[in-house]
Every structure is written in C-alpha cells, then in structure tokens.
Design a protein around this motif. Sequence first.
Motif, PDB file in Angstrom:
ATOM      1  N   PHE A  26     -11.050  16.527  33.257  1.00 36.43           N
ATOM      2  CA  PHE A  26     -10.148  16.990  34.304  1.00 36.43           C
ATOM      3  C   PHE A  26     -10.081  15.968  35.433  1.00 36.43           C
ATOM      4  O   PHE A  26     -11.002  15.179  35.651  1.00 36.43           O
ATOM      5  CB  PHE A  26     -10.571  18.361  34.833  1.00 36.43           C
ATOM      6  CG  PHE A  26     -11.908  18.377  35.520  1.00 36.43           C
ATOM      7  CD1 PHE A  26     -11.992  18.212  36.898  1.00 36.43           C
ATOM      8  CD2 PHE A  26     -13.070  18.562  34.798  1.00 36.43           C
ATOM      9  CE1 PHE A  26     -13.219  18.220  37.541  1.00 36.43           C
ATOM     10  CE2 PHE A  26     -14.309  18.579  35.433  1.00 36.43           C
ATOM     11  CZ  PHE A  26     -14.389  18.402  36.807  1.00 36.43           C
ATOM     12  N   CYS A  27      -8.959  16.002  36.139  1.00 33.91           N
ATOM     13  CA  CYS A  27      -8.734  15.109  37.268  1.00 33.91           C
ATOM     14  C   CYS A  27      -9.527  15.622  38.464  1.00 33.91           C
ATOM     15  O   CYS A  27      -9.417  16.792  38.830  1.00 33.91           O
ATOM     16  CB  CYS A  27      -7.250  15.047  37.596  1.00 33.91           C
ATOM     17  SG  CYS A  27      -6.881  14.110  39.105  1.00 33.91           S
ATOM     18  N   THR A  28     -10.308  14.750  39.087  1.00 32.60           N
ATOM     19  CA  THR A  28     -11.104  15.154  40.241  1.00 32.60           C
ATOM     20  C   THR A  28     -10.260  15.327  41.498  1.00 32.60           C
ATOM     21  O   THR A  28     -10.739  15.873  42.484  1.00 32.60           O
ATOM     22  CB  THR A  28     -12.228  14.134  40.517  1.00 32.60           C
ATOM     23  OG1 THR A  28     -11.649  12.844  40.708  1.00 32.60           O
ATOM     24  CG2 THR A  28     -13.210  14.083  39.355  1.00 32.60           C
ATOM     25  N   THR A  29      -9.002  14.894  41.464  1.00 29.52           N
ATOM     26  CA  THR A  29      -8.118  15.062  42.614  1.00 29.52           C
ATOM     27  C   THR A  29      -7.380  16.399  42.550  1.00 29.52           C
ATOM     28  O   THR A  29      -7.450  17.198  43.470  1.00 29.52           O
ATOM     29  CB  THR A  29      -7.106  13.901  42.705  1.00 29.52           C
ATOM     30  OG1 THR A  29      -7.824  12.672  42.777  1.00 29.52           O
ATOM     31  CG2 THR A  29      -6.197  14.052  43.910  1.00 29.52           C
ATOM     32  N   PRO A  42      -5.784  17.288  31.531  1.00 29.61           N
ATOM     33  CA  PRO A  42      -4.723  16.764  30.679  1.00 29.61           C
ATOM     34  C   PRO A  42      -5.132  16.606  29.213  1.00 29.61           C
ATOM     35  O   PRO A  42      -4.282  16.567  28.333  1.00 29.61           O
ATOM     36  CB  PRO A  42      -4.378  15.415  31.302  1.00 29.61           C
ATOM     37  CG  PRO A  42      -5.588  15.020  32.076  1.00 29.61           C
ATOM     38  CD  PRO A  42      -6.295  16.285  32.450  1.00 29.61           C
ATOM     39  N   PHE A  43      -6.445  16.526  28.969  1.00 28.45           N
ATOM     40  CA  PHE A  43      -6.913  16.368  27.594  1.00 28.45           C
ATOM     41  C   PHE A  43      -8.403  16.682  27.518  1.00 28.45           C
ATOM     42  O   PHE A  43      -9.081  16.820  28.537  1.00 28.45           O
ATOM     43  CB  PHE A  43      -6.644  14.951  27.063  1.00 28.45           C
ATOM     44  CG  PHE A  43      -7.375  13.862  27.800  1.00 28.45           C
ATOM     45  CD1 PHE A  43      -8.609  13.423  27.361  1.00 28.45           C
ATOM     46  CD2 PHE A  43      -6.829  13.288  28.936  1.00 28.45           C
ATOM     47  CE1 PHE A  43      -9.290  12.427  28.041  1.00 28.45           C
ATOM     48  CE2 PHE A  43      -7.503  12.290  29.629  1.00 28.45           C
ATOM     49  CZ  PHE A  43      -8.734  11.858  29.181  1.00 28.45           C
ATOM     50  N   ALA A  44      -8.874  16.770  26.293  1.00 30.48           N
ATOM     51  CA  ALA A  44     -10.301  16.938  26.018  1.00 30.48           C
ATOM     52  C   ALA A  44     -10.666  15.962  24.907  1.00 30.48           C
ATOM     53  O   ALA A  44      -9.788  15.470  24.185  1.00 30.48           O
ATOM     54  CB  ALA A  44     -10.604  18.370  25.596  1.00 30.48           C
ATOM     55  N   CYS A 103      -1.890  14.136  34.645  1.00 29.41           N
ATOM     56  CA  CYS A 103      -2.351  15.326  35.357  1.00 29.41           C
ATOM     57  C   CYS A 103      -1.270  15.693  36.384  1.00 29.41           C
ATOM     58  O   CYS A 103      -0.254  15.003  36.498  1.00 29.41           O
ATOM     59  CB  CYS A 103      -3.692  15.039  36.036  1.00 29.41           C
ATOM     60  SG  CYS A 103      -3.598  13.755  37.300  1.00 29.41           S
ATOM     61  N   HIS A 104      -1.493  16.724  37.162  1.00 26.50           N
ATOM     62  CA  HIS A 104      -0.491  17.187  38.127  1.00 26.50           C
ATOM     63  C   HIS A 104      -0.179  16.153  39.205  1.00 26.50           C
ATOM     64  O   HIS A 104       0.982  15.899  39.527  1.00 26.50           O
ATOM     65  CB  HIS A 104      -0.966  18.492  38.781  1.00 26.50           C
ATOM     66  CG  HIS A 104       0.046  19.086  39.691  1.00 26.50           C
ATOM     67  ND1 HIS A 104       0.007  18.900  41.050  1.00 26.50           N
ATOM     68  CD2 HIS A 104       1.124  19.853  39.428  1.00 26.50           C
ATOM     69  CE1 HIS A 104       1.021  19.535  41.599  1.00 26.50           C
ATOM     70  NE2 HIS A 104       1.724  20.122  40.639  1.00 26.50           N
ATOM     71  N   CYS A 105      -1.206  15.519  39.761  1.00 27.00           N
ATOM     72  CA  CYS A 105      -0.986  14.570  40.855  1.00 27.00           C
ATOM     73  C   CYS A 105      -0.602  13.170  40.367  1.00 27.00           C
ATOM     74  O   CYS A 105      -0.173  12.340  41.163  1.00 27.00           O
ATOM     75  CB  CYS A 105      -2.214  14.496  41.762  1.00 27.00           C
ATOM     76  SG  CYS A 105      -3.653  13.673  41.041  1.00 27.00           S
ATOM     77  N   GLY A 106      -0.740  12.912  39.068  1.00 27.42           N
ATOM     78  CA  GLY A 106      -0.378  11.620  38.499  1.00 27.42           C
ATOM     79  C   GLY A 106      -1.471  10.570  38.550  1.00 27.42           C
ATOM     80  O   GLY A 106      -1.270   9.448  38.097  1.00 27.42           O
ATOM     81  N   ALA A 107      -2.638  10.924  39.093  1.00 32.88           N
ATOM     82  CA  ALA A 107      -3.733   9.949  39.155  1.00 32.88           C
ATOM     83  C   ALA A 107      -4.210   9.562  37.761  1.00 32.88           C
ATOM     84  O   ALA A 107      -4.536   8.407  37.513  1.00 32.88           O
ATOM     85  CB  ALA A 107      -4.898  10.508  39.975  1.00 32.88           C
ATOM     86  N   HIS A 122     -10.744   8.754  37.924  1.00 30.53           N
ATOM     87  CA  HIS A 122     -10.446  10.070  38.490  1.00 30.53           C
ATOM     88  C   HIS A 122     -10.840  11.194  37.535  1.00 30.53           C
ATOM     89  O   HIS A 122     -10.584  12.362  37.832  1.00 30.53           O
ATOM     90  CB  HIS A 122      -8.947  10.198  38.814  1.00 30.53           C
ATOM     91  CG  HIS A 122      -8.537   9.445  40.031  1.00 30.53           C
ATOM     92  ND1 HIS A 122      -8.532  10.000  41.288  1.00 30.53           N
ATOM     93  CD2 HIS A 122      -8.129   8.173  40.182  1.00 30.53           C
ATOM     94  CE1 HIS A 122      -8.130   9.102  42.158  1.00 30.53           C
ATOM     95  NE2 HIS A 122      -7.877   7.982  41.513  1.00 30.53           N
ATOM     96  N   LEU A 123     -11.422  10.858  36.401  1.00 30.68           N
ATOM     97  CA  LEU A 123     -11.779  11.867  35.404  1.00 30.68           C
ATOM     98  C   LEU A 123     -13.225  12.321  35.544  1.00 30.68           C
ATOM     99  O   LEU A 123     -14.115  11.519  35.842  1.00 30.68           O
ATOM    100  CB  LEU A 123     -11.572  11.314  33.989  1.00 30.68           C
ATOM    101  CG  LEU A 123     -10.136  11.184  33.528  1.00 30.68           C
ATOM    102  CD1 LEU A 123     -10.071  10.376  32.232  1.00 30.68           C
ATOM    103  CD2 LEU A 123      -9.506  12.558  33.333  1.00 30.68           C
ATOM    104  N   ASN A 124     -13.427  13.590  35.303  1.00 29.95           N
ATOM    105  CA  ASN A 124     -14.761  14.145  35.182  1.00 29.95           C
ATOM    106  C   ASN A 124     -14.757  15.036  33.959  1.00 29.95           C
ATOM    107  O   ASN A 124     -13.692  15.468  33.506  1.00 29.95           O
ATOM    108  CB  ASN A 124     -15.149  14.927  36.429  1.00 29.95           C
ATOM    109  CG  ASN A 124     -16.654  15.001  36.611  1.00 29.95           C
ATOM    110  OD1 ASN A 124     -17.420  14.726  35.697  1.00 29.95           O
ATOM    111  ND2 ASN A 124     -17.074  15.387  37.806  1.00 29.95           N
TER     112      ASN A 124
END
Length: 124
Positions: A78-81, A86-88, A16-20, A63-65
Amino acid sequence: MSDTPPATARAFTGACHCGAVQFECSLDLSGAIVCNCSICSAKGLIMAFAPAEAFRVTAGEDHLNEYRFNRHVIGHMFCTTCGVEPFAKGEMPDGTKIAAVNVRSLKGVDLAALTPAPYDGRSA
C-alpha cells in the motif's frame, strides 16, 4: 506458468490514488476475482493476476509499505501517502511468483464490463 504473459493478456498502467506509486503490467482481466477474505472485503478489491515478470513498479517504490496477515503468504502493498493498495505480491501453489493487481487502480478499465469470479478466500 511460463515467463511470458498469456496470449489474452493486455498491457495496463496503474497507480495508487495520489499517484505516488505507479506501475505497468500485462494481465488478463477475464481471470479477475472478488475475494471474500477479510481484507479484500473491507477494501472492495477486484484482483487480477500477472506473472512477476509481467509486472513492474515504475515510480514510488519508496512510497510502498507491506502488510501481511493470517498465514503471511501475501504481501499487500500500500501507498504510505494515500493508503491505497494498488497490488499485492505472492506465489502460486507451485511457487511461481505473481502480482495480484487491484483492477480498480488500473487506468482505462470499464469496471461495469467486468464479470469477476467469486473466490472464497475466507475459507482458504
């Protein structure tokens, strides 16, 4: 679809963007699509598909929801941060589990070199 990725598949890592949230997968970018459904259009997603066995979250599962809409058949993760998808997760019509990977979240991919096919998800 077999349990092994197609012979033209390559190994990728992404985040994801933040890398979490980080992941690794094996997929064939020649099968990438640009879907015109409401969520893919709004997010500008380019998607490529990997069998579930060829996809693995390596960091940040906590970190995923998940977001589901319309017929609730695709789990948009999606990343909660940072909010990036990044995927489905979903299934092919035959029930085979797949990961729909956001190509924009893959490391080392030249997006200008891709020719994703249009997909009419709005009518699906």
